[in-house]
Enzyme design. Structure first.
Site, PDB file in Angstrom:
ATOM      1  N   ASP A 202      -7.298  88.300  82.304  1.00 22.76           N
ATOM      2  CA  ASP A 202      -8.668  88.719  82.050  1.00 22.76           C
ATOM      3  C   ASP A 202      -9.669  87.801  82.754  1.00 22.76           C
ATOM      4  OD1 ASP A 202     -10.319  90.542  80.367  1.00 22.76           O
ATOM      5  OD2 ASP A 202     -11.018  88.664  79.470  1.00 22.76           O
ATOM      6  N   GLU A 265      -8.130  89.935  87.073  1.00 26.06           N
ATOM      7  CA  GLU A 265      -9.298  90.798  86.937  1.00 26.06           C
ATOM      8  C   GLU A 265     -10.535  90.048  87.394  1.00 26.06           C
ATOM      9  OE1 GLU A 265     -12.242  93.047  83.856  1.00 26.06           O
ATOM     10  OE2 GLU A 265     -11.624  90.970  83.613  1.00 26.06           O
TER      11      GLU A 265
HETATM   12  C1  NOJ Z   1     -12.784  92.058  80.741  1.00 29.61           C
HETATM   13  C2  NOJ Z   1     -12.134  93.064  79.849  1.00 29.61           C
HETATM   14  O1  NOJ Z   1     -11.573  94.087  80.632  1.00 29.61           O
HETATM   15  C3  NOJ Z   1     -13.195  93.556  78.905  1.00 29.61           C
HETATM   16  O2  NOJ Z   1     -12.774  94.674  78.171  1.00 29.61           O
HETATM   17  C4  NOJ Z   1     -13.596  92.416  78.018  1.00 29.61           C
HETATM   18  O3  NOJ Z   1     -14.649  92.832  77.168  1.00 29.61           O
HETATM   19  C5  NOJ Z   1     -14.053  91.205  78.842  1.00 29.61           C
HETATM   20  N1  NOJ Z   1     -13.189  90.921  79.948  1.00 29.61           N
HETATM   21  C6  NOJ Z   1     -14.084  89.977  77.979  1.00 29.61           C
HETATM   22  O4  NOJ Z   1     -12.774  89.583  77.665  1.00 29.61           O
END
Ligand code: NOJ
Ligand code: CA
Length: 532
Positions: A202, A265
C-alpha cells in the site's frame, strides 16, 4: 532465447475486495470462507492470482487499511485457519495468493501506537512521527492529509502532534527507525512462511517524509473546484529518495523465498514511477501502472501513453496495466458499457501483467449510494467532490436469488440496481456476455505466447483506431480497437488471416481478405501469417 517468464509476468491478477465478494455467515459482509467457496469460479475465469485487500484485524476506519494486528485475521473475515485453508485450496487450483501489506501506517488502536502515545519516553515513541507544535501552537507545518484536513493530530497526553498521511486513525510509522523495519520484516516473513505468493504494498510513495519537515509549497494547478486536499504540492511528503532503500529491503527479504512478487501502489507520473523498479531492478517487480485509469479515451492519447510507458521502462523491467480498483470509478462507468469491452481487450492484449478488479468482468458500474448508507471516510470528510469510494465497492452479484447470492443478510453496501439481470450466473448463460469476453480474452492470452510474453509494436494510429502488434518467436497477432462511436474501415492489416476474437464475439474465425470493418467500440485480435 527468451528466459522463462515468471508466473507474475505471464499471469493475470484479480483483485478481490473481501468485504464485497461473498458472505458465508449472513452478516452482510464478505469473508474468507466466502472467497474459498468461489475459488472454482475464479479458476474457471482463468486468472492466475488473487490479491486480497486487507483482511487483518482492524477497527475498519478505512475498511482494513487501518491495521491493528499485522499477523492476524479480522473476525469479520474469519480465522487464520480459514486463511490457511484458502491458501491451500487456491494452490491446489494453481492460483497464487497475494496479500495487501500496509506498511505506511497502522491503526491508532494498534498496540504499537497505544504504547507510542503513552509518553514521550516510551520505547516505541520513535516508531511513529511525533513533533512539537508549531510556534503558534498549531500543527508543526502545513502538511495535509490525503483524506482531508491537516496531516497532524494533537495528542494532549504528551503535548505533541503525530503525523498521518491519511486519517487521524491511521498514524504513520517512522520508517527511519530500525526497529520498525525489523518488526515489519517479521510481518512479511510471517505470511511468506505461510505460503503467501507476494504482497501488494500500500501507498509505497508515502513511506518517508522530509527529514527537515519543510512545508509543502502551494500547488499552482489548484483552484477552488478541486478538493482542498490538493491545494499543496506534496513535494516533501511523497516520493522521497529514502523510499527506495526500504523497498530494496522488502525485495531482499522476498527474494529469499521462491517465486514471490512485490507490487507497489504509487500514483505518480510515469517518469517518477519507474524509480520504483529500483536500481538494478532491486525494488518492487511491479510498480502499479494506473495511467489507463485517468487517460482520455482517444486512440492518439492511448498510443502515446503506451509508447511513453514502454520507452521509459528500465532495461529488463516488466510492464503492467490496471483498469480499475477499489479506489477509482469503475471502467464501465468511466467509458460506458460498449467501450468497456474494448478496454477489456486492451488490458488483456497489452504487454505486461494485467490486474482485473472483481465485477469488471461483468461490466459492473459505479452504484449510487443513498446518503444514509455512505461508509467511506474519504467521501464523508471531503464532501462535494465525488471522492467516496463506496460506489465501486458494492457486493458481487452472483445470481438471481436473494441478495444476488452474495449474502443471506442485508449487504453492507447496496447491490447494483440491475443485479437481477447483471450477475455472474446470467452472464454465464449468455454467449455474448462481458463475462464470456473476459474468459475468451484470458484464455487467448494464456494460449498465445505473442500475447503473454511477446514484444509490443505500435502500428500508426488511424482516426479512432488504436492498432498494435504483439510478436513472439515468429508468431504475430495484431490488435485493432475502434475507440470511437462510428463504424470505421481500415486497410487490410499486414498478413492478417482471420479474426481470432472480436469484442462482440460474433465474428471469431472470420477470414480477413480486404479492408477491415469495425463497428463502433469494436476491437479485434487478428491472427497473422507466421513470419519466416
Ligand atoms: C491506498 C488504498 O488503496 C486505499 O484504499 C487506502 O484508503 C489508502 N491507501 C490508505 O491506506
Ligand atoms: Ca460474513
Amino acid at each position: 532465447m527468451r528466459s522463462v517468464a515468471a508466473w507474475w509476468q505471464t499471469g493475470v491478477i484479480y483483485q478481490i475486495y473481501p468485504r464485497s465478494f461473498q458472505d458465508s455467515n449472513g452478516d452482510g459482509i464478505g469473508d474468507l470462507p466466502g472467497v474459498l467457496a468461489r475459488l472454482d469460479y475464479l479458476s474457471g475465469l482463468g486468472i492466475d492470482a488473487i490479491w486480497l485487500s486487507p483482511i487483518y484485524p482492524s477497527p475498519m476506519a478505512d475498511f482494513g487499511y487501518d491495521v491493528s494486528d499485522y499477523t492476524g485475521i479480522d473476525p469479520i473475515f474469519g480465522h487464520l485457519a480459514d486463511f490457511e485453508r484458502l491458501v491451500a485450496e487456491a494452490h491446489r487450483r494453481s492460483l497464487k495468493v497475494i496479500l495487501d501489506f500496509v506498511p505506511n501506517h497502522t491503526s491508532d488502536r494498534h498496540p504499537w501506537f497505544l504504547e507510542s502515545r503513552r509518553s514521550r519516553t516510551s520505547p516505541k515513541r520513535d516508531w511513529f512521527v511525533w513533533r512539537d507544535p508549531g510556534l503558534d501552537g498549531g500543527p508543526p507545518n502545513n502538511w495535509l492529509s490525503e483524506f482531508g484536513g491537516p496531516a497532524w493530530t494533537f495528542d494532549p497526553t504528551t503535548g505533541q502532534y503525530y503525523y498521518h498521511a491519511y486519517l487521524a486513525a491511521q498514524p504513520d510509522l517512522n520508517w527511519r527507525n530500525a526497529d520498525v523495519r525489523a518488526a515489519m520484516h517479521d510481518v512479511m516473513r510471517f505470511w511468506l512462511d505461510r505460503g503467501v505468493d507476494g504482497f501488494r504494498i500500500d501507498t509505497v510513495h508515502h513511506l518517508v517524509e522530509d527529514a527537515a519537515f519543510r512545508g509543502n509549497p502551494p500547488n499552482p494547478a489548484w483552484h477552488p473546484g478541486l478538493p482542498p486536499t490538493l491545494a499543496l504540492e506534496r513535494r516533501h511528503t511523497i516520493d522521497q529518495p529514502e523510499v527506495h532503500e526500504i523497498l530494496a529491503g522488502f525485495r531482499r527479504l522476498a527474494d529469499a523465498y521462491d517465486a514471490r512478487v512485490l507490487i507497489g501502489e504509487a500514483y505518480l507520473p510515469l517518469d517518477r514511477l519507474m524509480a520504483y523498479y529500483g536500481a538494478e531492478l532491486a525494488g518492487v517487480q511491479l510498480p502499479f501502472n494506473f495511467h489507463l485509469i485517468g487517460a482520455v479515451w482517444r486512440a492518439p492519447v492511448l498510443a502515446e501513453l503506451i509508447r511513453r510507458y514502454e520507452a521509459l521502462l528500465p532495461a529488463g523491467a516488466w510492464p503492467n496495466w490496471v483498469l480499475g480498483n477499489h479506489d477509482r470509478s469503475r471502467v464501465a462507468s468511466r467509458l460506458g458499457p460498449a467501450q468497456a469491452r474494448a478496454a477489456a481487450m486492451l488490458l488483456l492484449s497489452l504487454r505486461g501483467t494485467p490486474t482485473l478488479y472483481y465485477g469488471d468482468e461483468i461490466g459492473l458500474s459505479d452504484v449510487p449510494i443513498p446518503p444514509e448508507r455512505v461508509q467511506d471516510p474519504w467521501g464523508k470528510n471531503v464532501p462535494g467532490f465525488g471522492l467516496g469510494r463506496d460506489p465501486v465497492r458494492t457486493p458481487m452479484p452472483w445470481d438471481g436469488t436473494v441478495n444476488a447470492g452474495f449474502s443471506a443478510g442485508e449487504p453492507w453496501l447496496p447491490l447494483n440496481p440491475d443485479w437481477p439481470t447483471r450477475n455472474i450466473a446470467a452472464q454465464e448463460r449468455e454467449p455474448g456476455s462481458m463475462l464470456a469476453l473476459y474468459r475468451k480474452l484470458i484464455a487467448l492470452r494464456r494460449s498465445e505466447p505473442a500475447l503473454s510474453v511477446g514484444d509490443y509494436g505500435a502500428i500508426e494510429a488511424e482516426g479512432s483506431a488504436l492498432r498494435y502488434e504483439r510478436v513472439a518467436e515468429g508468431a504475430r497477432v495484431e490488435i485493432c480497437l475502434n475507440l470511437g462511436d462510428e463504424p470505421i474501415e481500415l486497410v487490410r492489416p499486414r498478413d492478417a488471416t482471420h479474426i481470432v476474437l472480436s469484442t462482440f464475439l460474433d465474428r471469431n474465425g472470420e477470414s480477413v481478405a480486404g479492408p477491415l470493418r469495425l463497428r463502433p467500440a469494436e476491437g479485434v485480435v487478428l491472427a497473422c501469417a507466421r513470419q519466416p
